[in-house]
Motif scaffolding. Structure first.
Motif, PDB file in Angstrom:
ATOM      1  N   LEU A   1      72.853  11.061 -38.380  1.00 38.48           N
ATOM      2  CA  LEU A   1      72.345  10.018 -39.181  1.00 38.48           C
ATOM      3  C   LEU A   1      72.916  10.172 -40.343  1.00 38.48           C
ATOM      4  N   THR A   2      73.160  11.572 -40.684  1.00 36.57           N
ATOM      5  CA  THR A   2      74.184  12.243 -42.322  1.00 36.57           C
ATOM      6  C   THR A   2      75.254  11.742 -42.015  1.00 36.57           C
ATOM      7  N   ARG A   3      76.133  12.220 -40.790  1.00 39.08           N
ATOM      8  CA  ARG A   3      77.408  11.996 -40.585  1.00 39.08           C
ATOM      9  C   ARG A   3      77.403  10.767 -40.821  1.00 39.08           C
ATOM     10  N   ALA A   4      76.509   9.565 -40.050  1.00 42.47           N
ATOM     11  CA  ALA A   4      76.793   7.911 -40.069  1.00 42.47           C
ATOM     12  C   ALA A   4      76.792   7.511 -42.122  1.00 42.47           C
ATOM     13  N   GLU A   5      76.038   8.010 -42.586  1.00 42.27           N
ATOM     14  CA  GLU A   5      76.086   7.578 -43.474  1.00 42.27           C
ATOM     15  C   GLU A   5      76.959   8.223 -44.993  1.00 42.27           C
ATOM     16  N   THR A   6      77.337   9.344 -44.567  1.00 39.36           N
ATOM     17  CA  THR A   6      78.713   9.743 -45.245  1.00 39.36           C
ATOM     18  C   THR A   6      80.123   8.546 -44.924  1.00 39.36           C
ATOM     19  N   ILE A   7      79.720   8.425 -43.829  1.00 36.84           N
ATOM     20  CA  ILE A   7      80.799   7.470 -42.930  1.00 36.84           C
ATOM     21  C   ILE A   7      80.808   6.610 -43.559  1.00 36.84           C
ATOM     22  N   GLU A   8      79.366   5.710 -43.871  1.00 34.06           N
ATOM     23  CA  GLU A   8      79.257   4.390 -44.497  1.00 34.06           C
ATOM     24  C   GLU A   8      79.314   4.584 -45.767  1.00 34.06           C
ATOM     25  N   SER A   9      79.372   5.738 -46.170  1.00 33.11           N
ATOM     26  CA  SER A   9      79.414   5.587 -47.983  1.00 33.11           C
ATOM     27  C   SER A   9      81.449   5.694 -48.163  1.00 33.11           C
ATOM     28  N   VAL A  10      81.824   6.166 -47.097  1.00 32.59           N
ATOM     29  CA  VAL A  10      83.714   7.277 -47.266  1.00 32.59           C
ATOM     30  C   VAL A  10      83.942   5.221 -47.191  1.00 32.59           C
ATOM     31  N   ARG A  11      83.294   4.792 -45.830  1.00 31.38           N
ATOM     32  CA  ARG A  11      83.860   3.007 -46.044  1.00 31.38           C
ATOM     33  C   ARG A  11      83.437   2.084 -47.261  1.00 31.38           C
ATOM     34  N   ARG A  12      83.067   2.078 -47.753  1.00 28.30           N
ATOM     35  CA  ARG A  12      82.382   1.208 -48.565  1.00 28.30           C
ATOM     36  C   ARG A  12      83.247   1.953 -49.895  1.00 28.30           C
ATOM     37  N   ALA A  13      83.536   3.075 -49.628  1.00 20.95           N
ATOM     38  CA  ALA A  13      83.504   3.657 -51.176  1.00 20.95           C
ATOM     39  C   ALA A  13      85.660   3.278 -50.957  1.00 20.95           C
ATOM     40  N   VAL A  14      85.762   3.158 -50.380  1.00 23.18           N
ATOM     41  CA  VAL A  14      87.334   2.969 -49.462  1.00 23.18           C
ATOM     42  C   VAL A  14      87.614   0.888 -49.725  1.00 23.18           C
ATOM     43  N   LEU A  15      86.375   0.191 -49.549  1.00 21.37           N
ATOM     44  CA  LEU A  15      86.636  -0.746 -49.854  1.00 21.37           C
ATOM     45  C   LEU A  15      86.490  -1.086 -51.340  1.00 21.37           C
ATOM     46  N   SER A  16      86.138   0.024 -52.083  1.00 21.65           N
ATOM     47  CA  SER A  16      86.116  -0.733 -53.590  1.00 21.65           C
ATOM     48  C   SER A  16      87.347  -0.137 -54.526  1.00 21.65           C
TER      49      SER A  16
ATOM     50  N   PRO B   1      78.165  11.314 -56.271  1.00 19.54           N
ATOM     51  CA  PRO B   1      77.138  11.992 -56.488  1.00 19.54           C
ATOM     52  C   PRO B   1      76.805  11.870 -54.853  1.00 19.54           C
ATOM     53  N   ALA B   2      76.950  11.182 -54.429  1.00 22.39           N
ATOM     54  CA  ALA B   2      76.187  11.083 -52.901  1.00 22.39           C
ATOM     55  C   ALA B   2      77.058  12.480 -52.174  1.00 22.39           C
ATOM     56  N   ALA B   3      77.730  12.818 -52.445  1.00 21.69           N
ATOM     57  CA  ALA B   3      77.916  13.849 -51.582  1.00 21.69           C
ATOM     58  C   ALA B   3      76.809  15.704 -52.357  1.00 21.69           C
ATOM     59  N   ALA B   4      76.351  15.322 -54.042  1.00 18.74           N
ATOM     60  CA  ALA B   4      75.918  16.276 -54.291  1.00 18.74           C
ATOM     61  C   ALA B   4      74.242  15.343 -53.662  1.00 18.74           C
ATOM     62  N   VAL B   5      73.761  14.680 -54.140  1.00 15.53           N
ATOM     63  CA  VAL B   5      72.467  14.214 -52.504  1.00 15.53           C
ATOM     64  C   VAL B   5      72.075  14.448 -51.929  1.00 15.53           C
ATOM     65  N   GLU B   6      74.041  14.522 -51.035  1.00 13.84           N
ATOM     66  CA  GLU B   6      73.463  15.420 -49.406  1.00 13.84           C
ATOM     67  C   GLU B   6      73.495  16.429 -49.277  1.00 13.84           C
ATOM     68  N   GLU B   7      74.206  17.551 -50.512  1.00 18.69           N
ATOM     69  CA  GLU B   7      74.295  18.533 -50.146  1.00 18.69           C
ATOM     70  C   GLU B   7      72.771  19.457 -50.283  1.00 18.69           C
ATOM     71  N   GLN B   8      72.405  18.766 -51.715  1.00 18.33           N
ATOM     72  CA  GLN B   8      70.678  18.337 -51.902  1.00 18.33           C
ATOM     73  C   GLN B   8      69.802  18.387 -50.261  1.00 18.33           C
TER      74      GLN B   8
ATOM     75  N   ASP C   1      78.201  -5.102 -39.801  1.00 19.87           N
ATOM     76  CA  ASP C   1      77.242  -5.256 -38.232  1.00 19.87           C
ATOM     77  C   ASP C   1      78.812  -4.335 -37.607  1.00 19.87           C
ATOM     78  N   LEU C   2      79.667  -3.745 -37.953  1.00 21.74           N
ATOM     79  CA  LEU C   2      80.742  -2.691 -37.672  1.00 21.74           C
ATOM     80  C   LEU C   2      79.602  -2.013 -36.504  1.00 21.74           C
ATOM     81  N   PRO C   3      80.323  -1.461 -35.695  1.00 20.69           N
ATOM     82  CA  PRO C   3      79.836  -0.868 -34.193  1.00 20.69           C
ATOM     83  C   PRO C   3      79.767   0.241 -34.752  1.00 20.69           C
ATOM     84  N   ALA C   4      78.240   0.903 -34.860  1.00 24.81           N
ATOM     85  CA  ALA C   4      77.584   2.396 -34.744  1.00 24.81           C
ATOM     86  C   ALA C   4      78.439   3.428 -34.274  1.00 24.81           C
ATOM     87  N   LEU C   5      78.267   4.673 -35.043  1.00 21.34           N
ATOM     88  CA  LEU C   5      78.866   5.451 -34.202  1.00 21.34           C
ATOM     89  C   LEU C   5      78.570   6.586 -33.314  1.00 21.34           C
ATOM     90  N   GLN C   6      79.552   6.942 -32.419  1.00 22.12           N
ATOM     91  CA  GLN C   6      79.187   7.654 -31.147  1.00 22.12           C
ATOM     92  C   GLN C   6      78.794   8.692 -30.961  1.00 22.12           C
TER      93      GLN C   6
END
Lengths: 249, 227
Positions: free
Chosen positions: B143-158, B208-215, B127-132
């Motif tokens: 949407l792309t940017r929000a997904e990127t940020i979310e994937s970065v956030r999860r990567a940092v947490l892992s 992998p996420a970046a590759a999908v994003e680029e595709q 429930d973290l605040p959505a991208l402004q």
């Protein structure tokens, strides 16, 4: 610049960290020439952008307002930090004082209980009624003397040898007078002592005896000072006989 | 009427005094505020809290991914400051570094407890605040940017905690290497090498996420071209 050196600084380069302009120029030139390093730099820059976006997204987040109210309430309710610190310092002072007191008590107890060179009180055992089996006193020169240690140690029965040497030199005899720093045992009877004999008066003479004499009276002897002499006060009655002796330290 | 004027005047005087106090606290640096707080000043505590709570809260949130833990840690840090604030030594660093060091210890302790109960990934708040989004950013980019940020956030947490904390401090909190070394109690070189390693781990997780994003990006571009 080679790929290895580029790898070492690619993170700093992508993060825009300060570095020497010459080094930065070399790194950028290398990334233009090397496809692998160029891809590596793009990845790092993409990661930097992602992290910056995440930081920007969370930049406005803060703790809820009620947390401040709770903390201030806790600050009002509980004593201030300074008071707490003073209380803690007082507590530590009291604890240190208690520890010192216990340590001093233990040292004092240990010092008092040390049997070395501590005079013992001699208690004359009342002569028990003679039994038919018991030999006469003159035939049995040993006399039972019960010594009681000053620290209430269990009583032990020590037999005294029949005679002990006394040095009655006129040069070293003097009237006994205990100074403030002298410690003396109680008078130890040298023979059957009738209290009536002492009522007429007597004289105390200071003498020096071999330290081994202490053993004759059942007193502890420091073997390291076995050959030294020890001071003693001899109590002479009006009859001119030595009735009792005490050792002085 | 006179009484009403008198009450109003008293109220205005109190407001002025409060404002003066707040301005006075605002002029003090952290060390002076801490000293005042330890002497019993509630205003100093309030000023110090308002100045430092957000950074501590964000640090705890970025380290744990949990709002609950972040709130608890923020509270614990300031309670600790009230109890043990005299432990702060200005010669060893700033008040901010001191507070973040305390927060780090609390976060790691909480994470150890939480890890015994459930995996960290399951505890991450969604429930973290959505991208402004700005007005000039199209919804797809948003949407792309929000997904990127979310994937970065999860990567940092892992990341392992020793790598996660340097990423959070140096990248997300934008704290210098030197101050990060003070907070973590290690050498600057250690911070630098850990950050390098942490970024490599993040890239490995995000590749992998970046590759999908680029595709996807290439597909969108080609669609636009055909359109």
């Amino acid at each position: 610049m080679n790929c290895q050196r580029f790898e070492n600084i690619v993170s700093e380069l992508a993060r825009g960290q300060m570095m020497a302009a010459e080094q930065r120029g070399e790194a950028l030139a290398h990334s233009d020439a090397c496809e692998h390093c160029a891809a590596r730099l793009r990845d790092e820059e993409m990661l930097t952008r992602g992290l910056q976006s995440l930081a920007a997204q969370m930049d406005h987040l803060a703790a809820p307002d009620q947390l401040e109210a709770q903390l201030l309430e806790a600050f009002r309710t509980h004593p201030g930090a300074a008071a707490t610190r003073h209380f803690r310092s007082r507590y530590w002072l009291a604890a240190v004082a208690a520890v010192l007191l216990i340590a001093m008590s233990l040292v004092a107890l240990r010092w008092r209980s040390n049997p070395v060179d501590v005079p013992r009180q001699a208690v004359v055992v009342p002569s028990s009624p003679k039994t038919p089996e018991e030999k006469p006193l003159r035939e049995e020169p040993r006399r039972d003397v019960e010594y009681q240690a000053a620290n209430d140690t269990p009583r032990q029965r020590i037999t005294k040898p029949p005679r002990h040497r006394q040095v009655r030199s006129s040069e070293n005899t003097q009237t006994a007078s205990l100074g403030g720093n002298e410690i003396a045992t109680d008078f130890i009877p040298l023979r059957y002592m009738n209290a009536a004999n002492l009522q007429d008066g007597g004289q105390i003479v200071r003498v020096e005896l071999p330290r081994s004499t202490l053993a004759n009276f059942g007193l502890p002897v420091n073997m390291d000072r076995y050959n030294e002499k020890v001071k003693a006060d001899v109590l002479y009655g009006v009859d001119g006989l030595a009735h009792a002796i005490r050792f002085v330290q | 009427m006179d009484k009403t004027f008198q009450q109003t005047g008293t109220f205005l005087d109190e407001c002025a005094n409060t404002n003066d106090r707040m301005n006075l606290q605002g002029d003090l640096n952290d060390t002076e505020l801490l000293r005042s707080m330890l002497a019993g000043s509630e205003d100093a505590l309030a000023a110090l809290y308002r100045r430092r709570q957000a950074g501590i809260y964000r640090f705890a949130l970025q380290m744990s991914g949990s709002k609950t833990i972040a709130e608890d840690v923020t509270q614990e840090v300031f309670l600790f400051l009230m109890r043990e604030g005299h432990l702060f030594d200005p010669a060893r660093g700033s008040v901010g570094a001191f507070l973040l060091g305390v927060a780090r210890n609390h976060v790691l302790r909480r994470l150890r407890v939480e890890q015994q109960l459930a995996p960290l990934g399951d505890d991450v708040d969604d429930d973290l605040p959505a991208l402004q989004a700005g007005a000039d950013i199209c919804p797809l980019d948003d949407l792309t940017r929000a997904e990127t940020i979310e994937s970065v956030r999860r990567a940092v947490l892992s990341l392992p905690s020793k790598y996660r904390e340097v990423v959070v401090l140096c990248e997300l909190q934008d704290i210098s290497y030197g101050e990060t070394a003070e907070i973590l109690g290690c050498a600057i070189g250690t911070v630098r090498s850990r950050l390098h390693r942490a970024r490599a781990l993040l890239l490995a997780k995000l590749r992998p996420a970046a590759a999908v994003e680029e595709q996807d990006s290439a597909t969108v571009k080609s669609a636009r071209c055909f359109a």
